[in-house]
Scaffold this motif. Structure first.
Motif, PDB file in Angstrom:
ATOM      1  N   MET A   1       0.942  -1.142  -0.326  1.00 45.35           N
ATOM      2  CA  MET A   1       0.184  -0.359  -0.392  1.00 45.35           C
ATOM      3  C   MET A   1       0.785   0.792  -0.056  1.00 45.35           C
ATOM      4  N   SER A   2       0.858   2.281  -0.724  1.00 50.80           N
ATOM      5  CA  SER A   2       1.479   3.789  -1.223  1.00 50.80           C
ATOM      6  C   SER A   2       0.990   4.128  -0.160  1.00 50.80           C
ATOM      7  N   ILE A   3       2.020   5.380   0.134  1.00 53.24           N
ATOM      8  CA  ILE A   3       2.618   6.307   1.565  1.00 53.24           C
ATOM      9  C   ILE A   3       1.042   7.265   1.542  1.00 53.24           C
ATOM     10  N   THR A   4       0.515   7.246   0.654  1.00 54.17           N
ATOM     11  CA  THR A   4      -0.399   7.742   0.363  1.00 54.17           C
ATOM     12  C   THR A   4      -2.234   7.276   0.298  1.00 54.17           C
ATOM     13  N   ASP A   5      -1.843   6.031   0.042  1.00 54.68           N
ATOM     14  CA  ASP A   5      -3.228   5.724   0.444  1.00 54.68           C
ATOM     15  C   ASP A   5      -2.765   5.148   2.293  1.00 54.68           C
ATOM     16  N   LEU A   6      -1.931   4.953   2.907  1.00 58.66           N
ATOM     17  CA  LEU A   6      -1.590   4.710   3.796  1.00 58.66           C
ATOM     18  C   LEU A   6      -2.273   6.024   5.477  1.00 58.66           C
ATOM     19  N   ILE A   7      -2.232   7.117   4.243  1.00 59.60           N
ATOM     20  CA  ILE A   7      -2.374   8.038   5.115  1.00 59.60           C
ATOM     21  C   ILE A   7      -3.837   8.757   4.958  1.00 59.60           C
ATOM     22  N   ALA A   8      -4.328   7.873   3.446  1.00 56.33           N
ATOM     23  CA  ALA A   8      -5.817   8.247   3.478  1.00 56.33           C
ATOM     24  C   ALA A   8      -7.207   7.189   4.421  1.00 56.33           C
ATOM     25  N   LYS A   9      -6.209   6.315   4.691  1.00 56.67           N
ATOM     26  CA  LYS A   9      -6.734   4.858   5.970  1.00 56.67           C
ATOM     27  C   LYS A   9      -6.673   5.474   6.851  1.00 56.67           C
ATOM     28  N   TYR A  10      -5.801   5.774   7.681  1.00 57.14           N
ATOM     29  CA  TYR A  10      -5.021   6.631   9.059  1.00 57.14           C
ATOM     30  C   TYR A  10      -5.406   7.593   9.150  1.00 57.14           C
ATOM     31  N   ASN A  11      -5.955   8.665   8.749  1.00 55.99           N
ATOM     32  CA  ASN A  11      -6.189   9.605   8.919  1.00 55.99           C
ATOM     33  C   ASN A  11      -7.386  10.664   9.736  1.00 55.99           C
ATOM     34  N   ILE A  12      -7.826   9.803  10.780  1.00 52.37           N
ATOM     35  CA  ILE A  12      -9.086  10.093  11.078  1.00 52.37           C
ATOM     36  C   ILE A  12      -8.759  10.586  13.332  1.00 52.37           C
ATOM     37  N   PRO A  13      -9.491  10.657  13.036  1.00 54.12           N
ATOM     38  CA  PRO A  13      -9.712  11.465  14.781  1.00 54.12           C
ATOM     39  C   PRO A  13      -9.533  10.240  15.259  1.00 54.12           C
ATOM     40  N   ILE A  14      -8.655  10.420  16.518  1.00 54.30           N
ATOM     41  CA  ILE A  14      -8.049   9.609  17.535  1.00 54.30           C
ATOM     42  C   ILE A  14      -7.307  10.670  18.482  1.00 54.30           C
ATOM     43  N   PRO A  15      -7.226   9.749  19.765  1.00 55.62           N
ATOM     44  CA  PRO A  15      -6.695  10.707  20.765  1.00 55.62           C
ATOM     45  C   PRO A  15      -4.911  10.833  20.964  1.00 55.62           C
ATOM     46  N   ARG A  16      -4.814  11.750  21.774  1.00 59.59           N
ATOM     47  CA  ARG A  16      -3.414  11.855  21.521  1.00 59.59           C
ATOM     48  C   ARG A  16      -2.269  11.339  22.574  1.00 59.59           C
ATOM     49  N   TYR A  17      -3.372  10.419  23.467  1.00 58.86           N
ATOM     50  CA  TYR A  17      -3.311   9.501  24.213  1.00 58.86           C
ATOM     51  C   TYR A  17      -2.630   9.749  25.542  1.00 58.86           C
ATOM     52  N   THR A  18      -3.197  10.787  26.680  1.00 57.99           N
ATOM     53  CA  THR A  18      -1.765  11.891  27.886  1.00 57.99           C
ATOM     54  C   THR A  18      -2.457  11.390  28.760  1.00 57.99           C
ATOM     55  N   SER A  19      -3.795  10.439  28.504  1.00 56.89           N
ATOM     56  CA  SER A  19      -4.727   9.281  29.365  1.00 56.89           C
ATOM     57  C   SER A  19      -4.522   8.348  28.795  1.00 56.89           C
ATOM     58  N   TYR A  20      -5.708   7.143  29.612  1.00 57.61           N
ATOM     59  CA  TYR A  20      -6.608   6.333  29.007  1.00 57.61           C
ATOM     60  C   TYR A  20      -6.836   5.905  30.532  1.00 57.61           C
ATOM     61  N   PRO A  21      -8.222   6.045  30.201  1.00 57.26           N
ATOM     62  CA  PRO A  21      -9.284   6.075  29.297  1.00 57.26           C
ATOM     63  C   PRO A  21      -9.538   7.727  29.082  1.00 57.26           C
ATOM     64  N   THR A  22      -9.214   7.883  27.266  1.00 52.51           N
ATOM     65  CA  THR A  22      -9.150   9.119  27.406  1.00 52.51           C
ATOM     66  C   THR A  22     -10.511   9.690  27.901  1.00 52.51           C
ATOM     67  N   VAL A  23     -10.977  11.192  27.516  1.00 49.33           N
ATOM     68  CA  VAL A  23     -11.610  12.641  29.199  1.00 49.33           C
ATOM     69  C   VAL A  23     -12.563  11.806  27.755  1.00 49.33           C
ATOM     70  N   PRO A  24     -13.174  11.888  27.223  1.00 51.35           N
ATOM     71  CA  PRO A  24     -14.407  11.518  27.166  1.00 51.35           C
ATOM     72  C   PRO A  24     -15.132  10.237  27.175  1.00 51.35           C
ATOM     73  N   TYR A  25     -14.471   9.075  27.747  1.00 51.16           N
ATOM     74  CA  TYR A  25     -15.492   8.209  27.881  1.00 51.16           C
ATOM     75  C   TYR A  25     -14.552   7.650  29.508  1.00 51.16           C
ATOM     76  N   TRP A  26     -14.948   9.015  30.213  1.00 50.01           N
ATOM     77  CA  TRP A  26     -14.858   8.998  31.946  1.00 50.01           C
ATOM     78  C   TRP A  26     -15.935   8.231  31.949  1.00 50.01           C
ATOM     79  N   ASP A  27     -16.113   7.517  33.160  1.00 49.06           N
ATOM     80  CA  ASP A  27     -17.370   7.194  33.125  1.00 49.06           C
ATOM     81  C   ASP A  27     -18.485   7.987  34.228  1.00 49.06           C
ATOM     82  N   THR A  28     -18.014   9.089  35.027  1.00 44.74           N
ATOM     83  CA  THR A  28     -18.951   9.506  35.619  1.00 44.74           C
ATOM     84  C   THR A  28     -19.079  11.150  35.420  1.00 44.74           C
ATOM     85  N   ASP A  29     -19.850  11.823  35.163  1.00 43.45           N
ATOM     86  CA  ASP A  29     -20.048  12.997  35.244  1.00 43.45           C
ATOM     87  C   ASP A  29     -20.004  13.797  36.592  1.00 43.45           C
TER      88      ASP A  29
END
Length: 454
Positions: A1-29
């Motif tokens: 797979m070309s680098i262009t194809d890989l970028i098209a595949k993997y350029n998706i919204p994901i966290p920067r992982y300064t924590s796990y779970p990331t803040v939107p997926y914490w259990d309680t408000d």
């Protein structure tokens, strides 16, 4: 797979992982304050004497709005707000001091914002001297702060140096005047140069520049010119971030159109040129958009396997506990996370009442702690060794993704796990981390929560 194809595949919204779970997926408000302080006390008792603690202080005021920024901030020129906010910070710190059995040993202290140097040197001295004097400095302590070149004076630098600060991070972003104008961050090369020279003359040991690629109106010539100037100023570290376009969250980003923003291959080219020039002038790729000189502690920690990652990003500190002070600040007790109110007025009101200002929290399960260790290993060591705990939580989806990444040249599998490849592995590091993000995989609505990986 070309680098262009890989970028098209993997350029998706994901966290920067300064924590796990990331803040939107914490259990309680509806955070359980009593349980939180029990966890804090337990972690403190176990780790304070051996590793010390880290403190993050959020100082949210800015005199001007930088339109690329997605941090919690208030735009004002009213400096009378400094003293009441510092009073609130000190009251919050006292809540933690009342919980600790012994004097805290401070391993890491970081000022973020907002603009920490919005606050006068005397205000910062009152805040920080009170906190530092309530504990003890760890023998390997590291104090650092973020600074806006336009309002960072020699008095700021001297005051913070005398308190023990030896590292500062300057928000440079881009030196191109046309880019600076559209992001409302107008600062000259000469201004940045003055702050760097003053800091080094005083004795600061490490200077970081924050740079951003993918900004509105930014072109290859902008990045090339910025890196030429960076070469002359010779900072010890570089954070070369991807611009996160989130206009649904930040009104300031609605002032430019999609046509103004580099995307896809055009944006990737900005990064590739920037990375190539950084490598040519002597920086090493740490991972997750971070670069450093080989003499800097960050690179040394990466080489000897002691690099860490937390809410403050990559760090050389071994502290297991972060106390977050201020509006929106996040604390980490190892087995639990807690975030403060984002509204400054709501935060101050809680402090005036002598009650915690928590708005969101999460207590980690055994699965969470296993996945957290896994993602940190990938992010910091660029490799992973499978263990029994992880194998128990591995899914068919994870195994399939890893198999695909192996075929694509992103990872190299071995009998015990895998290592990331030098080029593609680092390029898609966030994507490799996301393979193990069980909580994100279970949520279908994730795509509006994070910036794209590239």
């Amino acid at each position: 797979m070309s680098i262009t194809d890989l970028i098209a595949k993997y350029n998706i919204p994901i966290p920067r992982y300064t924590s796990y779970p990331t803040v939107p997926y914490w259990d309680t408000d509806k955070p359980d304050s009593k349980r939180w302080f029990e966890v804090i006390k337990d972690t403190f008792d176990q780790t304070n004497k051996s590793k010390g603690i880290a403190i993050y202080i959020h100082l949210p005021y800015c005199e001007r709005l930088c339109t690329y920024c997605a941090c919690t901030k208030v735009i004002t020129k009213n400096h009378d707000l400094e003293a009441p906010y510092i009073d609130a910070l000190l009251k919050e710190w006292q809540l933690y001091l009342d919980t600790f059995k012994d004097r805290p040993i401070i391993r890491e202290l970081h000022l973020g914002g907002g603009t920490p140097t919005f606050f006068s040197p005397s205000s910062l001295e009152r805040l920080l001297s009170t906190i530092i004097e309530s504990g003890e400095k760890h023998p390997e302590y590291e104090f650092s702060f973020e600074a806006h070149p336009n309002n960072t004076t020699e008095a700021h630098l001297l005051t913070l140096y005398n308190l023990g600060f030896r590292r500062l991070s300057l928000g440079v972003q881009d030196f191109d005047p046309s880019v600076q104008k559209v992001i409302n961050r107008i600062q000259s090369y000469e201004t940045v140069e003055t702050v760097v020279k003053q800091a080094r003359s005083i004795g600061y040991e490490s200077v970081n520049f924050d740079l951003i690629y993918g900004l509105p109106k930014q072109q290859l010539s902008s990045v090339e010119d910025t890196l030429r100037k960076v070469r002359v100023l010779n900072p010890d570290r570089i954070a070369f971030y991807s611009y996160a376009h989130v206009p649904w969250k930040e009104r300031g980003q609605r002032g430019f159109t999609d046509d103004d923003i580099p995307r896809g291959e055009e944006k990737r080219a900005l990064y590739e040129v920037g990375k190539r020039l950084l490598m040519e002038i002597g920086y090493e790729d740490i991972g997750m958009d971070h670069f450093s000189k080989t003499t800097d502690k960050l690179h040394i920690a990466k080489e000897n396997g002691t690099l860490h990652r937390n809410f403050m990003g990559y760090t050389t500190s071994e502290a297991d506990m972060i106390v977050g002070l201020g509006a929106s600040a996040i604390s980490d007790a190892g087995k639990a996370y807690m975030q403060n109110e984002k509204s400054i007025e709501a935060y101050k009101k809680c402090m005036e009442a002598g009650t915690p200002a928590f708005i969101k929290g999460h207590f980690l399960t055994h699965e969470d702690r296993t996945i957290k260790r896994t993602i940190l290993d990938v992010a910091c060591k660029m490799k992973l060794t499978f263990n029994d705990d992880l194998v128990n939580y591995m899914t068919f989806q994870m195994l399939s993704q890893l198999k695909e990444m192996e075929a694509e040249g992103i990872i190299e599998r071995n009998e015990r796990g895998f290592v990331l490849t030098p080029e593609l592995g680092k390029m898609f590091l966030r994507n490799v981390c996301s393979v193990f993000d069980i909580r994100m995989h279970d949520r279908a609505e994730r795509n509006d929560k994070f910036s794209k990986s590239i």
